[in-house]
Structure formats: C-alpha cells, structure tokens
Design a protein around this motif. Structure first.
Motif, PDB file in Angstrom:
ATOM      1  N   GLU A   1       0.743  -1.261  -0.132  1.00 29.94           N
ATOM      2  CA  GLU A   1      -0.009  -0.169  -0.072  1.00 29.94           C
ATOM      3  C   GLU A   1       0.896   1.319  -0.061  1.00 29.94           C
ATOM      4  N   ASN A   2       0.560   2.243  -0.875  1.00 32.61           N
ATOM      5  CA  ASN A   2       1.083   3.308  -0.965  1.00 32.61           C
ATOM      6  C   ASN A   2       0.700   4.260   0.372  1.00 32.61           C
ATOM      7  N   GLN A   3       1.464   4.414   1.289  1.00 32.53           N
ATOM      8  CA  GLN A   3       0.965   5.264   2.442  1.00 32.53           C
ATOM      9  C   GLN A   3       0.520   6.528   2.268  1.00 32.53           C
ATOM     10  N   ASN A   4       0.945   7.346   1.112  1.00 35.65           N
ATOM     11  CA  ASN A   4       0.382   8.553   0.785  1.00 35.65           C
ATOM     12  C   ASN A   4      -1.144   8.675   0.306  1.00 35.65           C
ATOM     13  N   SER A   5      -1.018   7.588  -0.747  1.00 34.99           N
ATOM     14  CA  SER A   5      -2.652   7.630  -1.666  1.00 34.99           C
ATOM     15  C   SER A   5      -3.547   6.514  -1.045  1.00 34.99           C
ATOM     16  N   GLN A   6      -2.725   5.565  -0.206  1.00 34.52           N
ATOM     17  CA  GLN A   6      -3.653   4.208   0.162  1.00 34.52           C
ATOM     18  C   GLN A   6      -4.068   3.433  -0.853  1.00 34.52           C
ATOM     19  N   GLN A   7      -3.305   3.625  -2.199  1.00 34.13           N
ATOM     20  CA  GLN A   7      -3.398   2.843  -3.195  1.00 34.13           C
ATOM     21  C   GLN A   7      -2.583   1.568  -3.096  1.00 34.13           C
ATOM     22  N   LEU A   8      -3.340   0.585  -3.413  1.00 33.90           N
ATOM     23  CA  LEU A   8      -2.676  -0.830  -3.442  1.00 33.90           C
ATOM     24  C   LEU A   8      -2.102  -1.243  -4.711  1.00 33.90           C
ATOM     25  N   PHE A   9      -0.919  -1.974  -4.529  1.00 32.06           N
ATOM     26  CA  PHE A   9      -0.170  -2.105  -5.580  1.00 32.06           C
ATOM     27  C   PHE A   9       0.589  -3.673  -5.417  1.00 32.06           C
ATOM     28  N   SER A  10       0.981  -4.291  -6.570  1.00 32.06           N
ATOM     29  CA  SER A  10       1.498  -5.601  -6.526  1.00 32.06           C
ATOM     30  C   SER A  10       3.025  -5.470  -6.572  1.00 32.06           C
ATOM     31  N   VAL A  11       3.662  -6.212  -6.114  1.00 30.52           N
ATOM     32  CA  VAL A  11       5.470  -6.209  -6.470  1.00 30.52           C
ATOM     33  C   VAL A  11       5.765  -7.645  -6.451  1.00 30.52           C
ATOM     34  N   GLU A  12       6.452  -7.819  -7.397  1.00 31.88           N
ATOM     35  CA  GLU A  12       6.583  -9.279  -7.882  1.00 31.88           C
ATOM     36  C   GLU A  12       7.945  -9.731  -6.999  1.00 31.88           C
ATOM     37  N   ILE A  13       8.014 -10.990  -6.462  1.00 33.13           N
ATOM     38  CA  ILE A  13       9.248 -11.527  -6.062  1.00 33.13           C
ATOM     39  C   ILE A  13       9.697 -12.458  -7.087  1.00 33.13           C
ATOM     40  N   PRO A  14      10.961 -12.270  -7.284  1.00 33.81           N
ATOM     41  CA  PRO A  14      11.625 -13.228  -8.242  1.00 33.81           C
ATOM     42  C   PRO A  14      11.579 -14.694  -8.164  1.00 33.81           C
ATOM     43  N   GLU A  15      11.297 -15.708  -9.207  1.00 36.80           N
ATOM     44  CA  GLU A  15      11.616 -16.878  -9.014  1.00 36.80           C
ATOM     45  C   GLU A  15      12.896 -17.369  -8.649  1.00 36.80           C
ATOM     46  N   PHE A  16      13.165 -18.273  -7.606  1.00 41.03           N
ATOM     47  CA  PHE A  16      14.352 -18.495  -7.208  1.00 41.03           C
ATOM     48  C   PHE A  16      14.331 -20.122  -6.881  1.00 41.03           C
ATOM     49  N   GLU A  17      15.504 -20.784  -7.007  1.00 42.84           N
ATOM     50  CA  GLU A  17      15.490 -22.158  -6.855  1.00 42.84           C
ATOM     51  C   GLU A  17      16.263 -22.542  -5.624  1.00 42.84           C
ATOM     52  N   MET A  18      15.679 -23.691  -5.274  1.00 41.27           N
ATOM     53  CA  MET A  18      16.052 -24.612  -3.876  1.00 41.27           C
ATOM     54  C   MET A  18      16.838 -25.666  -4.302  1.00 41.27           C
ATOM     55  N   ILE A  19      18.043 -25.971  -4.007  1.00 42.51           N
ATOM     56  CA  ILE A  19      18.777 -27.166  -4.371  1.00 42.51           C
ATOM     57  C   ILE A  19      19.634 -27.999  -3.438  1.00 42.51           C
ATOM     58  N   ALA A  20      19.414 -28.940  -2.878  1.00 41.05           N
ATOM     59  CA  ALA A  20      20.178 -29.556  -1.848  1.00 41.05           C
ATOM     60  C   ALA A  20      21.521 -29.688  -2.696  1.00 41.05           C
ATOM     61  N   PRO A  21      22.674 -29.427  -1.721  1.00 40.01           N
ATOM     62  CA  PRO A  21      24.030 -29.435  -2.323  1.00 40.01           C
ATOM     63  C   PRO A  21      24.504 -30.848  -2.940  1.00 40.01           C
ATOM     64  N   SER A  22      23.571 -32.165  -2.486  1.00 40.00           N
ATOM     65  CA  SER A  22      23.936 -33.533  -3.171  1.00 40.00           C
ATOM     66  C   SER A  22      23.384 -33.484  -4.471  1.00 40.00           C
ATOM     67  N   LYS A  23      22.717 -32.587  -5.140  1.00 41.47           N
ATOM     68  CA  LYS A  23      22.302 -32.635  -6.362  1.00 41.47           C
ATOM     69  C   LYS A  23      23.549 -32.071  -7.141  1.00 41.47           C
ATOM     70  N   PHE A  24      24.409 -31.256  -6.835  1.00 47.09           N
ATOM     71  CA  PHE A  24      25.736 -30.842  -7.522  1.00 47.09           C
ATOM     72  C   PHE A  24      26.782 -31.622  -7.667  1.00 47.09           C
ATOM     73  N   ASN A  25      26.711 -32.792  -6.960  1.00 44.59           N
ATOM     74  CA  ASN A  25      27.630 -33.837  -7.092  1.00 44.59           C
ATOM     75  C   ASN A  25      27.681 -34.784  -8.267  1.00 44.59           C
TER      76      ASN A  25
END
Length: 128
Positions: free
Chosen positions: A104-128
């Motif tokens: 929420e914009n605290q000046n105008s009270q307008q709502l907006f969306s913020v994208e969270i970038p895609e990220f990977e979760m990989i156990a270290p054993s997959k790198f071996n």
C-alpha cells in the motif's frame, strides 16, 4: 541469489539449504531464504500480504497466502531496507518458488503488487 525491481521495490532473495532440518531418507528437505526489500519509491509503503507459488521437483505444487511476512506488516520509508528470514520444506531435493507482495502506498492508500523473483532451492547433493 535472485533479484528484481518491481513497482519501485527492489526484492533480493538468498537461499540456504538446512541439512540439520532435512532427512533425505524420509524425503524431507528444508530450505531457508533471506529476503531483502528496498523501497526506491518517493513515498512510504506498507507490505500487507504475501502470495507464494511453490513447485517441488516431485511434481507437486502448492500456494501459500497470508498477511504480512513473519508476523509483521512492515512499513518502508523511501530509501529504507527491510530484511527477513523464512523457510520452505520440500519432498524432493529441488524446487523453486516465486510470488508477490500486496503493498500500500502510504500517501494515496492505493494498493499495488510487487513481484518476487523466482528462485531455486537445490540440495547440495544434487551438485555432486
């Protein structure tokens, strides 16, 4: 590390495998992630809600939604940074997440969306 600027908010994600909370024999893999938010806008913003899409390489998918992050709805002044840690469990050694924040914009009270970038979760054993 994943990073993205969306609607004037810079979102950075760092992922950490948690071996002490994981058990490969029981298909339990725990990951922690640190999110850093930086407000590039000329106005204050309040993080109201989060929405996550979690994909596990075993083919499962789930969506998680809720108020705020880690029990708070932080307000970021212009130029201010906010950081928090959270976690995600998977049933396989690899997965990924992406999502969005409702702010929420605290000046105008307008709502907006913020994208969270895609990220990977990989156990270290997959790198071996």
């Amino acid at each position: 590390m994943s990073s993205l600027i969306s609607a004037g908010i810079h979102v950075t994600v760092e992922v950490f495998f948690q071996p002490e909370y994981s058990n490969a024999l029981q298909s339990e893999f725990m990951f922690a992630y640190r999110i850093t938010l930086e407000n590039y806008n000329p106005f204050s913003v309040k993080l109201l809600r989060r929405s996550w899409y979690i994909f596990d390489s075993n083919g499962s998918y789930r969506q998680v939604e809720g108020e705020g992050v880690v029990g708070v709805q932080p307000v970021l002044m212009p130029g201010e940074t906010y950081q928090y840690m959270s976690g995600c469990n998977l049933r396989s050694e690899m997965g990924k997440m992406k999502g969005s924040y409702e702010m929420e914009n605290q000046n105008s009270q307008q709502l907006f969306s913020v994208e969270i970038p895609e990220f990977e979760m990989i156990a270290p054993s997959k790198f071996n």
